[in-house]
Design a protein around this motif. Structure first.
Motif, mmCIF file in Angstrom:
data_model
loop_
_atom_site.group_PDB
_atom_site.id
_atom_site.type_symbol
_atom_site.label_atom_id
_atom_site.label_comp_id
_atom_site.label_asym_id
_atom_site.label_seq_id
_atom_site.Cartn_x
_atom_site.Cartn_y
_atom_site.Cartn_z
ATOM 1 N N ALA A 157 0.826 -1.216 0.000
ATOM 2 C CA ALA A 157 0.000 0.000 0.000
ATOM 3 C C ALA A 157 0.855 1.258 0.000
ATOM 4 O O ALA A 157 0.479 2.291 -0.562
ATOM 5 C CB ALA A 157 -0.922 -0.004 1.219
ATOM 6 N N ALA A 158 2.043 1.174 0.604
ATOM 7 C CA ALA A 158 2.932 2.331 0.712
ATOM 8 C C ALA A 158 3.482 2.785 -0.640
ATOM 9 O O ALA A 158 4.061 3.871 -0.749
ATOM 10 C CB ALA A 158 4.087 2.022 1.658
ATOM 11 N N ALA A 159 3.285 1.976 -1.681
ATOM 12 C CA ALA A 159 3.751 2.355 -3.018
ATOM 13 C C ALA A 159 2.875 3.448 -3.638
ATOM 14 O O ALA A 159 3.281 4.097 -4.599
ATOM 15 C CB ALA A 159 3.764 1.130 -3.931
ATOM 16 N N ALA A 160 1.693 3.669 -3.082
ATOM 17 C CA ALA A 160 0.772 4.668 -3.632
ATOM 18 C C ALA A 160 1.374 6.070 -3.561
ATOM 19 O O ALA A 160 2.078 6.417 -2.605
ATOM 20 C CB ALA A 160 -0.548 4.633 -2.872
ATOM 21 N N TYR A 219 0.320 7.987 -0.362
ATOM 22 C CA TYR A 219 0.325 7.271 0.918
ATOM 23 C C TYR A 219 1.049 8.115 1.961
ATOM 24 O O TYR A 219 2.161 8.598 1.728
ATOM 25 C CB TYR A 219 1.012 5.917 0.748
ATOM 26 C CG TYR A 219 0.852 4.988 1.930
ATOM 27 C CD1 TYR A 219 -0.307 4.251 2.097
ATOM 28 C CD2 TYR A 219 1.870 4.858 2.876
ATOM 29 C CE1 TYR A 219 -0.466 3.389 3.176
ATOM 30 C CE2 TYR A 219 1.727 4.001 3.956
ATOM 31 C CZ TYR A 219 0.554 3.272 4.102
ATOM 32 O OH TYR A 219 0.400 2.430 5.173
ATOM 33 N N GLU A 220 0.421 8.311 3.102
ATOM 34 C CA GLU A 220 0.927 9.268 4.092
ATOM 35 C C GLU A 220 1.837 8.668 5.165
ATOM 36 O O GLU A 220 2.707 9.353 5.695
ATOM 37 C CB GLU A 220 -0.256 9.975 4.778
ATOM 38 C CG GLU A 220 -1.000 10.937 3.863
ATOM 39 C CD GLU A 220 -0.137 12.109 3.414
ATOM 40 O OE1 GLU A 220 0.717 12.546 4.200
ATOM 41 O OE2 GLU A 220 -0.312 12.585 2.276
ATOM 42 N N ASN A 221 1.633 7.405 5.495
ATOM 43 C CA ASN A 221 2.368 6.820 6.617
ATOM 44 C C ASN A 221 3.774 6.369 6.215
ATOM 45 O O ASN A 221 4.110 5.184 6.215
ATOM 46 C CB ASN A 221 1.574 5.642 7.193
ATOM 47 C CG ASN A 221 2.157 5.159 8.513
ATOM 48 O OD1 ASN A 221 2.866 5.897 9.198
ATOM 49 N ND2 ASN A 221 1.861 3.914 8.855
ATOM 50 N N VAL A 222 4.599 7.347 5.836
ATOM 51 C CA VAL A 222 5.991 7.083 5.442
ATOM 52 C C VAL A 222 6.893 8.078 6.177
ATOM 53 O O VAL A 222 6.413 9.059 6.745
ATOM 54 C CB VAL A 222 6.193 7.212 3.915
ATOM 55 C CG1 VAL A 222 5.357 6.178 3.179
ATOM 56 C CG2 VAL A 222 5.847 8.613 3.426
ATOM 57 N N GLU A 225 1.575 3.745 -7.885
ATOM 58 C CA GLU A 225 3.001 3.439 -8.052
ATOM 59 C C GLU A 225 3.797 4.743 -8.116
ATOM 60 O O GLU A 225 3.806 5.414 -9.157
ATOM 61 C CB GLU A 225 3.242 2.628 -9.333
ATOM 62 C CG GLU A 225 2.577 1.259 -9.336
ATOM 63 C CD GLU A 225 2.787 0.503 -10.648
ATOM 64 O OE1 GLU A 225 3.395 1.074 -11.585
ATOM 65 O OE2 GLU A 225 2.351 -0.649 -10.730
ATOM 66 N N TRP A 226 4.493 5.101 -7.064
ATOM 67 C CA TRP A 226 5.213 6.376 -7.038
ATOM 68 C C TRP A 226 6.293 6.466 -8.108
ATOM 69 O O TRP A 226 6.711 7.559 -8.486
ATOM 70 C CB TRP A 226 5.837 6.604 -5.640
ATOM 71 C CG TRP A 226 6.877 5.587 -5.253
ATOM 72 C CD1 TRP A 226 6.705 4.505 -4.454
ATOM 73 C CD2 TRP A 226 8.253 5.554 -5.665
ATOM 74 N NE1 TRP A 226 7.875 3.786 -4.334
ATOM 75 C CE2 TRP A 226 8.846 4.415 -5.067
ATOM 76 C CE3 TRP A 226 9.040 6.363 -6.477
ATOM 77 C CZ2 TRP A 226 10.186 4.070 -5.263
ATOM 78 C CZ3 TRP A 226 10.382 6.031 -6.679
ATOM 79 C CH2 TRP A 226 10.939 4.888 -6.076
ATOM 80 N N TRP A 227 6.780 5.340 -8.615
ATOM 81 C CA TRP A 227 7.884 5.304 -9.578
ATOM 82 C C TRP A 227 7.413 5.377 -11.039
ATOM 83 O O TRP A 227 8.230 5.515 -11.935
ATOM 84 C CB TRP A 227 8.697 4.017 -9.397
ATOM 85 C CG TRP A 227 7.844 2.779 -9.571
ATOM 86 C CD1 TRP A 227 7.460 2.187 -10.750
ATOM 87 C CD2 TRP A 227 7.214 2.013 -8.526
ATOM 88 N NE1 TRP A 227 6.646 1.108 -10.510
ATOM 89 C CE2 TRP A 227 6.482 0.972 -9.146
ATOM 90 C CE3 TRP A 227 7.215 2.092 -7.138
ATOM 91 C CZ2 TRP A 227 5.748 0.041 -8.425
ATOM 92 C CZ3 TRP A 227 6.484 1.162 -6.413
ATOM 93 C CH2 TRP A 227 5.772 0.143 -7.058
ATOM 94 N N HIS A 228 6.119 5.247 -11.281
ATOM 95 C CA HIS A 228 5.584 5.135 -12.644
ATOM 96 C C HIS A 228 5.020 6.477 -13.114
ATOM 97 O O HIS A 228 4.141 7.050 -12.467
ATOM 98 C CB HIS A 228 4.495 4.058 -12.673
ATOM 99 C CG HIS A 228 3.816 3.903 -14.000
ATOM 100 N ND1 HIS A 228 3.879 2.743 -14.735
ATOM 101 C CD2 HIS A 228 3.045 4.754 -14.730
ATOM 102 C CE1 HIS A 228 3.171 2.895 -15.849
ATOM 103 N NE2 HIS A 228 2.666 4.110 -15.865
#
Length: 227
Positions: free
Chosen positions: A170-173, A176-179, A205-208
Protein backbone atom coordinates in the motif's frame (compact mmCIF):
# COMPACT_ATOMS: atom_id res chain seq x y z
CA UNK A 1 -55.34 4.04 -19.22
CA UNK A 2 -55.05 0.91 -21.39
CA UNK A 3 -53.13 2.91 -24.00
CA UNK A 4 -50.73 4.27 -21.39
CA UNK A 5 -50.07 0.81 -19.97
CA UNK A 6 -49.44 -0.62 -23.42
CA UNK A 7 -47.11 2.26 -24.25
CA UNK A 8 -45.23 1.76 -21.01
CA UNK A 9 -44.88 -1.98 -21.69
CA UNK A 10 -43.59 -1.23 -25.21
CA UNK A 11 -40.93 1.21 -24.04
CA UNK A 12 -39.84 -1.09 -21.21
CA UNK A 13 -39.47 -3.92 -23.73
CA UNK A 14 -37.29 -1.72 -25.91
CA UNK A 15 -35.13 -0.80 -22.91
CA UNK A 16 -34.64 -4.44 -21.94
CA UNK A 17 -33.70 -5.35 -25.52
CA UNK A 18 -31.21 -2.49 -25.62
CA UNK A 19 -29.60 -3.68 -22.38
CA UNK A 20 -29.35 -7.26 -23.61
CA UNK A 21 -27.82 -6.24 -26.93
CA UNK A 22 -24.10 -7.08 -26.97
CA UNK A 23 -21.91 -3.99 -26.72
CA UNK A 24 -19.67 -3.25 -29.68
CA UNK A 25 -16.17 -4.35 -28.74
CA UNK A 26 -13.43 -2.24 -30.26
CA UNK A 27 -10.60 -4.41 -31.54
CA UNK A 28 -7.28 -3.74 -29.85
CA UNK A 29 -4.71 -2.52 -32.37
CA UNK A 30 -1.14 -3.56 -31.61
CA UNK A 31 1.67 -2.73 -34.04
CA UNK A 32 4.02 -5.70 -34.40
CA UNK A 33 5.37 -4.93 -37.87
CA UNK A 34 8.77 -3.22 -37.85
CA UNK A 35 8.13 -1.80 -41.32
CA UNK A 36 4.82 -0.35 -40.16
CA UNK A 37 6.65 1.24 -37.24
CA UNK A 38 9.25 2.77 -39.57
CA UNK A 39 6.50 4.11 -41.81
CA UNK A 40 4.83 5.76 -38.81
CA UNK A 41 8.07 7.63 -38.04
CA UNK A 42 8.16 9.02 -41.58
CA UNK A 43 4.63 10.28 -41.06
CA UNK A 44 5.41 11.69 -37.62
CA UNK A 45 8.99 11.80 -36.20
CA UNK A 46 7.55 11.85 -32.65
CA UNK A 47 6.62 8.17 -33.14
CA UNK A 48 10.27 7.15 -32.90
CA UNK A 49 11.21 5.00 -29.91
CA UNK A 50 14.41 6.71 -28.83
CA UNK A 51 17.00 4.87 -26.73
CA UNK A 52 17.09 6.87 -23.50
CA UNK A 53 20.74 6.20 -22.61
CA UNK A 54 21.95 7.33 -26.03
CA UNK A 55 19.94 10.54 -25.83
CA UNK A 56 20.92 11.25 -22.18
CA UNK A 57 24.40 9.70 -21.65
CA UNK A 58 24.67 10.47 -17.92
CA UNK A 59 21.33 8.89 -17.03
CA UNK A 60 21.55 5.66 -15.02
CA UNK A 61 19.85 2.40 -15.98
CA UNK A 62 18.74 -0.48 -13.77
CA UNK A 63 16.64 -2.56 -16.16
CA UNK A 64 15.25 -5.10 -13.72
CA UNK A 65 13.32 -7.08 -16.32
CA UNK A 66 16.60 -7.94 -18.04
CA UNK A 67 17.54 -9.75 -14.81
CA UNK A 68 15.81 -12.09 -12.37
CA UNK A 69 15.61 -9.27 -9.80
CA UNK A 70 11.94 -8.47 -10.44
CA UNK A 71 8.49 -9.61 -9.30
CA UNK A 72 8.39 -12.21 -12.08
CA UNK A 73 11.70 -13.66 -10.81
CA UNK A 74 12.75 -14.39 -14.37
CA UNK A 75 14.47 -12.61 -17.26
CA UNK A 76 11.83 -10.91 -19.41
CA UNK A 77 14.02 -8.72 -21.67
CA UNK A 78 16.87 -10.09 -23.76
CA UNK A 79 18.61 -6.73 -23.62
CA UNK A 80 19.06 -4.25 -20.76
CA UNK A 81 17.86 -1.20 -22.69
CA UNK A 82 15.22 1.51 -22.25
CA UNK A 83 13.26 3.34 -24.94
CA UNK A 84 10.51 5.95 -25.05
CA UNK A 85 8.78 8.07 -27.70
CA UNK A 86 10.72 11.15 -28.76
CA UNK A 87 8.63 13.72 -26.79
CA UNK A 88 9.00 11.61 -23.64
CA UNK A 89 12.79 11.51 -24.01
CA UNK A 90 12.83 15.25 -24.67
CA UNK A 91 11.00 15.74 -21.36
CA UNK A 92 13.44 13.44 -19.55
CA UNK A 93 16.35 15.48 -20.93
CA UNK A 94 14.93 18.64 -19.37
CA UNK A 95 14.21 16.87 -16.09
CA UNK A 96 17.73 15.42 -15.94
CA UNK A 97 19.26 18.83 -16.63
CA UNK A 98 17.24 20.43 -13.84
CA UNK A 99 18.10 17.63 -11.42
CA UNK A 100 21.81 17.78 -12.23
CA UNK A 101 21.91 21.39 -11.09
CA UNK A 102 20.73 20.20 -7.65
CA UNK A 103 23.20 17.31 -7.49
CA UNK A 104 20.64 14.66 -8.42
CA UNK A 105 19.87 12.49 -11.42
CA UNK A 106 17.42 9.93 -12.75
CA UNK A 107 17.69 6.15 -12.64
CA UNK A 108 15.50 4.34 -15.16
CA UNK A 109 14.01 0.95 -14.32
CA UNK A 110 11.81 0.55 -17.41
CA UNK A 111 10.48 2.42 -20.42
CA UNK A 112 8.83 1.06 -23.56
CA UNK A 113 7.60 -2.48 -22.93
CA UNK A 114 6.58 -4.82 -25.78
CA UNK A 115 2.92 -5.87 -25.55
CA UNK A 116 3.80 -9.58 -25.23
CA UNK A 117 5.58 -8.80 -21.94
CA UNK A 118 2.45 -7.12 -20.57
CA UNK A 119 0.48 -10.28 -21.37
CA UNK A 120 3.06 -12.38 -19.48
CA UNK A 121 2.98 -10.03 -16.48
CA UNK A 122 -0.80 -10.19 -16.22
CA UNK A 123 -0.83 -13.98 -16.26
CA UNK A 124 1.63 -14.29 -13.39
CA UNK A 125 0.97 -11.24 -11.17
CA UNK A 126 -0.68 -12.10 -7.86
CA UNK A 127 -2.10 -8.56 -7.53
CA UNK A 128 -3.66 -7.43 -10.82
CA UNK A 129 -3.88 -3.84 -9.51
CA UNK A 130 -0.16 -3.44 -10.12
CA UNK A 131 -0.05 -4.68 -13.72
CA UNK A 132 -1.80 -3.48 -16.87
CA UNK A 133 -4.70 -5.47 -18.31
CA UNK A 134 -3.76 -6.73 -21.79
CA UNK A 135 -7.37 -6.09 -22.87
CA UNK A 136 -6.48 -2.39 -22.90
CA UNK A 137 -2.72 -2.53 -23.05
CA UNK A 138 -0.25 -0.48 -21.05
CA UNK A 139 1.09 3.02 -21.54
CA UNK A 140 4.47 1.28 -21.39
CA UNK A 141 3.39 -0.53 -24.58
CA UNK A 142 2.86 2.88 -26.19
CA UNK A 143 6.34 4.05 -25.28
CA UNK A 144 4.76 6.70 -23.09
CA UNK A 145 5.48 5.45 -19.57
CA UNK A 146 8.73 5.40 -17.62
CA UNK A 147 9.56 3.76 -14.27
CA UNK A 148 12.26 5.67 -12.44
CA UNK A 149 13.69 7.09 -9.23
CA UNK A 150 16.17 9.70 -8.01
CA UNK A 151 19.87 9.20 -7.31
CA UNK A 152 22.61 11.25 -5.71
CA UNK A 153 25.02 12.20 -8.50
CA UNK A 154 28.14 11.97 -6.33
CA UNK A 155 27.43 8.58 -4.77
CA UNK A 156 25.17 7.07 -7.42
CA UNK A 157 22.92 5.83 -4.63
CA UNK A 158 19.14 6.00 -4.78
CA UNK A 159 17.40 8.57 -2.60
CA UNK A 160 15.13 7.20 0.11
CA UNK A 161 11.63 6.46 -1.18
CA UNK A 162 8.54 4.95 0.54
CA UNK A 163 9.13 1.50 -0.99
CA UNK A 164 11.53 -0.31 -3.30
CA UNK A 165 10.71 -0.37 -7.02
CA UNK A 166 7.84 -2.70 -8.04
CA UNK A 167 6.57 -3.11 -4.48
CA UNK A 168 2.99 -4.38 -4.27
CA UNK A 169 2.46 -2.78 -0.86
CA UNK A 170 0.00 0.00 0.00
CA UNK A 171 2.93 2.33 0.71
CA UNK A 172 3.75 2.36 -3.02
CA UNK A 173 0.77 4.67 -3.63
CA UNK A 174 1.68 8.19 -4.70
CA UNK A 175 -0.26 9.82 -1.83
CA UNK A 176 0.33 7.27 0.92
CA UNK A 177 0.93 9.27 4.09
CA UNK A 178 2.37 6.82 6.62
CA UNK A 179 5.99 7.08 5.44
CA UNK A 180 9.11 8.74 6.82
CA UNK A 181 9.46 12.52 6.33
CA UNK A 182 12.54 11.95 4.15
CA UNK A 183 10.78 9.44 1.89
CA UNK A 184 7.74 11.70 1.56
CA UNK A 185 9.90 14.71 0.74
CA UNK A 186 11.83 12.83 -1.98
CA UNK A 187 8.71 11.22 -3.44
CA UNK A 188 6.74 14.46 -3.56
CA UNK A 189 9.70 16.33 -5.06
CA UNK A 190 9.97 13.72 -7.83
CA UNK A 191 6.22 13.77 -8.52
CA UNK A 192 6.15 17.56 -8.65
CA UNK A 193 9.16 17.89 -10.93
CA UNK A 194 7.98 15.30 -13.45
CA UNK A 195 4.48 16.77 -13.44
CA UNK A 196 6.01 20.08 -14.50
CA UNK A 197 7.11 18.34 -17.72
CA UNK A 198 3.78 16.58 -18.38
CA UNK A 199 4.88 13.28 -16.86
CA UNK A 200 2.11 12.27 -14.46
CA UNK A 201 2.50 9.80 -11.62
CA UNK A 202 0.38 6.63 -11.51
CA UNK A 203 -1.88 6.65 -8.46
CA UNK A 204 -0.67 3.37 -6.94
CA UNK A 205 3.00 3.44 -8.05
CA UNK A 206 5.21 6.38 -7.04
CA UNK A 207 7.88 5.30 -9.58
CA UNK A 208 5.58 5.13 -12.64
CA UNK A 209 5.07 8.24 -14.84
CA UNK A 210 2.81 8.56 -17.87
CA UNK A 211 3.34 11.12 -20.62
CA UNK A 212 0.22 13.28 -20.93
CA UNK A 213 0.02 12.77 -24.70
CA UNK A 214 -0.02 8.95 -24.55
CA UNK A 215 -3.33 8.65 -26.39
CA UNK A 216 -1.62 9.78 -29.61
CA UNK A 217 0.56 6.67 -29.79
CA UNK A 218 -0.15 3.06 -30.79
CA UNK A 219 0.39 -0.01 -28.66
CA UNK A 220 3.59 -1.73 -29.82
CA UNK A 221 4.93 -5.27 -29.75
CA UNK A 222 8.37 -4.89 -31.28
CA UNK A 223 11.27 -6.41 -29.28
CA UNK A 224 14.29 -4.34 -28.24
CA UNK A 225 16.51 -6.34 -30.62
CA UNK A 226 14.74 -4.72 -33.59
CA UNK A 227 15.08 -1.16 -32.33
Amino acid sequence: MKFNLLSLFFFLSLAVCAQNKPATVQKLVVVNSYNQYLASIKTNPDNELVEIKKAIPNIKLDIRYATKNNFMQQVMYKQARAFARRPVVDALKKIQKELNKKGYGLKIFDGYRPYAITVAFYKKASDKNFVANPAKGSKHNRGCAVDLTLINLKTGKELTMPTPYDSFSAAAAAKYENVSPEAKKNRDFLIGLLGKYKMNVLENEWWHYDFSGWKNYDLMDIPFERL
